[in-house]
Motif scaffolding. Structure first.
Motif, PDB file in Angstrom:
ATOM      1  N   LYS A  91      30.067  59.390  50.395  1.00 33.75           N
ATOM      2  CA  LYS A  91      29.676  58.294  51.295  1.00 33.75           C
ATOM      3  C   LYS A  91      28.229  57.846  51.082  1.00 33.75           C
ATOM      4  O   LYS A  91      27.367  58.005  51.953  1.00 33.75           O
ATOM      5  N   SER A  92      27.986  57.272  49.935  1.00 33.16           N
ATOM      6  CA  SER A  92      26.664  56.723  49.669  1.00 33.16           C
ATOM      7  C   SER A  92      26.390  55.541  50.594  1.00 33.16           C
ATOM      8  O   SER A  92      27.315  54.886  51.066  1.00 33.16           O
ATOM      9  N   ALA A  93      25.122  55.289  50.857  1.00 31.15           N
ATOM     10  CA  ALA A  93      24.766  54.199  51.769  1.00 31.15           C
ATOM     11  C   ALA A  93      25.224  52.855  51.234  1.00 31.15           C
ATOM     12  O   ALA A  93      25.680  51.987  51.984  1.00 31.15           O
ATOM     13  N   VAL A  94      25.104  52.671  49.911  1.00 32.39           N
ATOM     14  CA  VAL A  94      25.434  51.397  49.274  1.00 32.39           C
ATOM     15  C   VAL A  94      26.165  51.647  47.963  1.00 32.39           C
ATOM     16  O   VAL A  94      25.843  52.600  47.240  1.00 32.39           O
ATOM     17  N   VAL A  95      27.145  50.818  47.668  1.00 31.26           N
ATOM     18  CA  VAL A  95      27.703  50.725  46.321  1.00 31.26           C
ATOM     19  C   VAL A  95      27.364  49.340  45.802  1.00 31.26           C
ATOM     20  O   VAL A  95      27.661  48.333  46.436  1.00 31.26           O
ATOM     21  N   TRP A  96      26.732  49.300  44.650  1.00 32.62           N
ATOM     22  CA  TRP A  96      26.265  48.052  44.042  1.00 32.62           C
ATOM     23  C   TRP A  96      27.202  47.717  42.887  1.00 32.62           C
ATOM     24  O   TRP A  96      27.306  48.475  41.920  1.00 32.62           O
ATOM     25  N   LEU A  97      27.902  46.621  42.973  1.00 33.29           N
ATOM     26  CA  LEU A  97      28.838  46.209  41.937  1.00 33.29           C
ATOM     27  C   LEU A  97      28.232  45.145  41.036  1.00 33.29           C
ATOM     28  O   LEU A  97      27.556  44.226  41.512  1.00 33.29           O
ATOM     29  N   PHE A  98      28.513  45.257  39.744  1.00 32.73           N
ATOM     30  CA  PHE A  98      27.973  44.300  38.784  1.00 32.73           C
ATOM     31  C   PHE A  98      28.929  44.141  37.604  1.00 32.73           C
ATOM     32  O   PHE A  98      29.586  45.091  37.187  1.00 32.73           O
ATOM     33  N   ALA A  99      29.009  42.923  37.098  1.00 32.57           N
ATOM     34  CA  ALA A  99      29.674  42.618  35.822  1.00 32.57           C
ATOM     35  C   ALA A  99      31.165  42.898  35.826  1.00 32.57           C
ATOM     36  O   ALA A  99      31.693  43.514  34.905  1.00 32.57           O
ATOM     37  N   ALA A 100      31.862  42.439  36.845  1.00 28.94           N
ATOM     38  CA  ALA A 100      33.324  42.463  36.775  1.00 28.94           C
ATOM     39  C   ALA A 100      33.768  41.476  35.703  1.00 28.94           C
ATOM     40  O   ALA A 100      33.129  40.441  35.482  1.00 28.94           O
ATOM     41  N   SER A 101      34.855  41.784  35.011  1.00 27.67           N
ATOM     42  CA  SER A 101      35.310  40.896  33.943  1.00 27.67           C
ATOM     43  C   SER A 101      35.755  39.548  34.483  1.00 27.67           C
ATOM     44  O   SER A 101      35.704  38.540  33.779  1.00 27.67           O
ATOM     45  N   GLU A 102      36.177  39.518  35.756  1.00 25.25           N
ATOM     46  CA  GLU A 102      36.517  38.272  36.438  1.00 25.25           C
ATOM     47  C   GLU A 102      35.983  38.342  37.862  1.00 25.25           C
ATOM     48  O   GLU A 102      36.043  39.391  38.511  1.00 25.25           O
ATOM     49  N   LEU A 103      35.476  37.229  38.385  1.00 26.37           N
ATOM     50  CA  LEU A 103      34.918  37.226  39.741  1.00 26.37           C
ATOM     51  C   LEU A 103      35.945  37.630  40.785  1.00 26.37           C
ATOM     52  O   LEU A 103      35.617  38.272  41.791  1.00 26.37           O
ATOM     53  N   ALA A 104      37.213  37.274  40.561  1.00 28.25           N
ATOM     54  CA  ALA A 104      38.257  37.573  41.537  1.00 28.25           C
ATOM     55  C   ALA A 104      38.453  39.072  41.736  1.00 28.25           C
ATOM     56  O   ALA A 104      38.944  39.506  42.793  1.00 28.25           O
ATOM     57  N   LEU A 105      38.061  39.880  40.750  1.00 29.37           N
ATOM     58  CA  LEU A 105      38.278  41.330  40.829  1.00 29.37           C
ATOM     59  C   LEU A 105      37.336  42.012  41.814  1.00 29.37           C
ATOM     60  O   LEU A 105      37.594  43.143  42.229  1.00 29.37           O
ATOM     61  N   TYR A 106      36.249  41.342  42.194  1.00 31.74           N
ATOM     62  CA  TYR A 106      35.337  41.966  43.152  1.00 31.74           C
ATOM     63  C   TYR A 106      36.028  42.248  44.483  1.00 31.74           C
ATOM     64  O   TYR A 106      35.749  43.248  45.135  1.00 31.74           O
ATOM     65  N   LYS A 107      36.923  41.389  44.896  1.00 34.69           N
ATOM     66  CA  LYS A 107      37.622  41.614  46.166  1.00 34.69           C
ATOM     67  C   LYS A 107      38.434  42.903  46.118  1.00 34.69           C
ATOM     68  O   LYS A 107      38.480  43.660  47.101  1.00 34.69           O
ATOM     69  N   ASP A 108      39.084  43.179  44.993  1.00 34.75           N
ATOM     70  CA  ASP A 108      39.837  44.417  44.853  1.00 34.75           C
ATOM     71  C   ASP A 108      38.921  45.625  45.006  1.00 34.75           C
ATOM     72  O   ASP A 108      39.268  46.609  45.674  1.00 34.75           O
TER      73      ASP A 108
END
Length: 311
Positions: A91-108
């Motif tokens: 349970k980290s305070a934040v998960v930072w997401l970057f560089a999904a191959s498609e923008l739509a995948l961030y929702k998943d």
């Protein structure tokens, strides 16, 4: 649109140890391990641990996430099924997401992470206004990091510097009813002046170093999604290429260099491994501890903003 003070209040609810202005060390894969992240968080910033291809082999992940830290995820490399168990446990305070191959995948990613840990907030890094609008309206992140073209490491091939990106994105998000999402600025920020400028542009916090993998483009084919490019300091490999040396020979010399004691990071622009750095690199004149840097730039930024009020 929410004000910067409202953004800071919202961030403070799950980052209670942080001090304004918020200074963040980004999760540079291969370099941002627990000692760096911990030093930044203990200095009142937010330290993030970088991820590589295999989350299970990352010693920083498995030993330090009980601390108030964040974890950076390269979404086009890491697999959701490998990440979720770790976030659910630590349970980290934040998960930072970057560089999904498609923008739509961030929702998943966001949906899966929120199911794993309601306490963890998900931040997403983007490099232009179009991506900011898409991600904000589909994934509803806890914050958006706006990575300017002046940033080091890998970023959007088509983008703008933070001086126009931040206010343009803020206006666009406000017009779409998404102005409540805090914005963080990244790109060319190396001292208190850069911090003060980013805050004046409308950011709630600033990011110091960008997420990237060292030397990847010289080890083999470029694995990054097509929309991403990289900004590195001039190194010997680049100078060789500019002087007509073949790519095959440059790769051979690179592979030899990484086996040496300096791992290919020789000083005096003689290194062969890419040294990811933004346009602010020229401002840096001395080597200091992470906590000292956080405290120094925070102090400088406060002095500058207070001084502007006297004009």
């Amino acid at each position: 649109m929410a004000s910067q003070n409202e953004w800071l209040t919202a961030l403070k609810t799950y980052l209670p140890w942080t001090t304004s202005p918020l200074v963040i060390s980004a999760p540079m894969g291969g370099f941002a391990w627990s000692p760096l992240a911990t030093a930044v968080s203990l200095a009142g910033g937010l330290g993030l641990i970088g991820s590589l291809n295999d989350m299970s082999s990352n010693p920083a992940i498995t030993s330090s996430l009980t601390l108030p830290l964040g974890v950076g995820i390269l979404a086009f490399i890491c697999k959701i099924e490998d990440v979720i168990p770790l976030i659910a446990e630590f349970k980290s305070a934040v998960v930072w997401l970057f560089a999904a191959s498609e923008l739509a995948l961030y929702k998943d990613w966001v949906d899966a992470l929120r199911r794993a840990s309601l306490e963890t907030k998900v931040w997403i890094q983007v490099g232009n206004v179009e991506a900011a609008l898409h991600v904000a309206s589909s994934a509803y992140p806890g914050a958006l990091c706006l990575q300017g073209a002046d940033a080091g490491g890998h970023g959007f091939e088509k983008g703008a510097g933070i001086i126009s990106l931040v206010p343009e994105a803020a206006d666009a998000l406000r017009n779409e009813g998404l102005g409540h999402i805090p914005l963080l600025a990244s790109g060319g920020i190396a001292d208190g002046r850069g911090v003060a400028a980013a805050l004046a542009l409308g950011a709630a916090g600033v990011v110091a170093i960008l997420e990237a993998e060292d030397g990847g483009q010289l080890r083999g084919p470029n694995i990054w999604p097509e929309a991403y490019n990289g900004r590195s300091m001039v190194i010997q490999s680049y100078e060789d290429y500019d002087n007509g040396v073949s790519l095959e020979e440059i790769q051979r010399l690179h592979n030899e260099a990484v086996e040496r004691e300096d791992k290919g990071f020789a000083t005096g622009r003689k290194g062969r491994v890419a040294i990811w750095a933004g346009t602010g690199a020229g401002i840096v004149k001395e080597v200091k501890g992470a906590a000292d840097i956080v405290e120094k730039v925070r102090k400088e930024a406060k002095e500058i903003t207070q001084g502007l009020g006297k004009w």
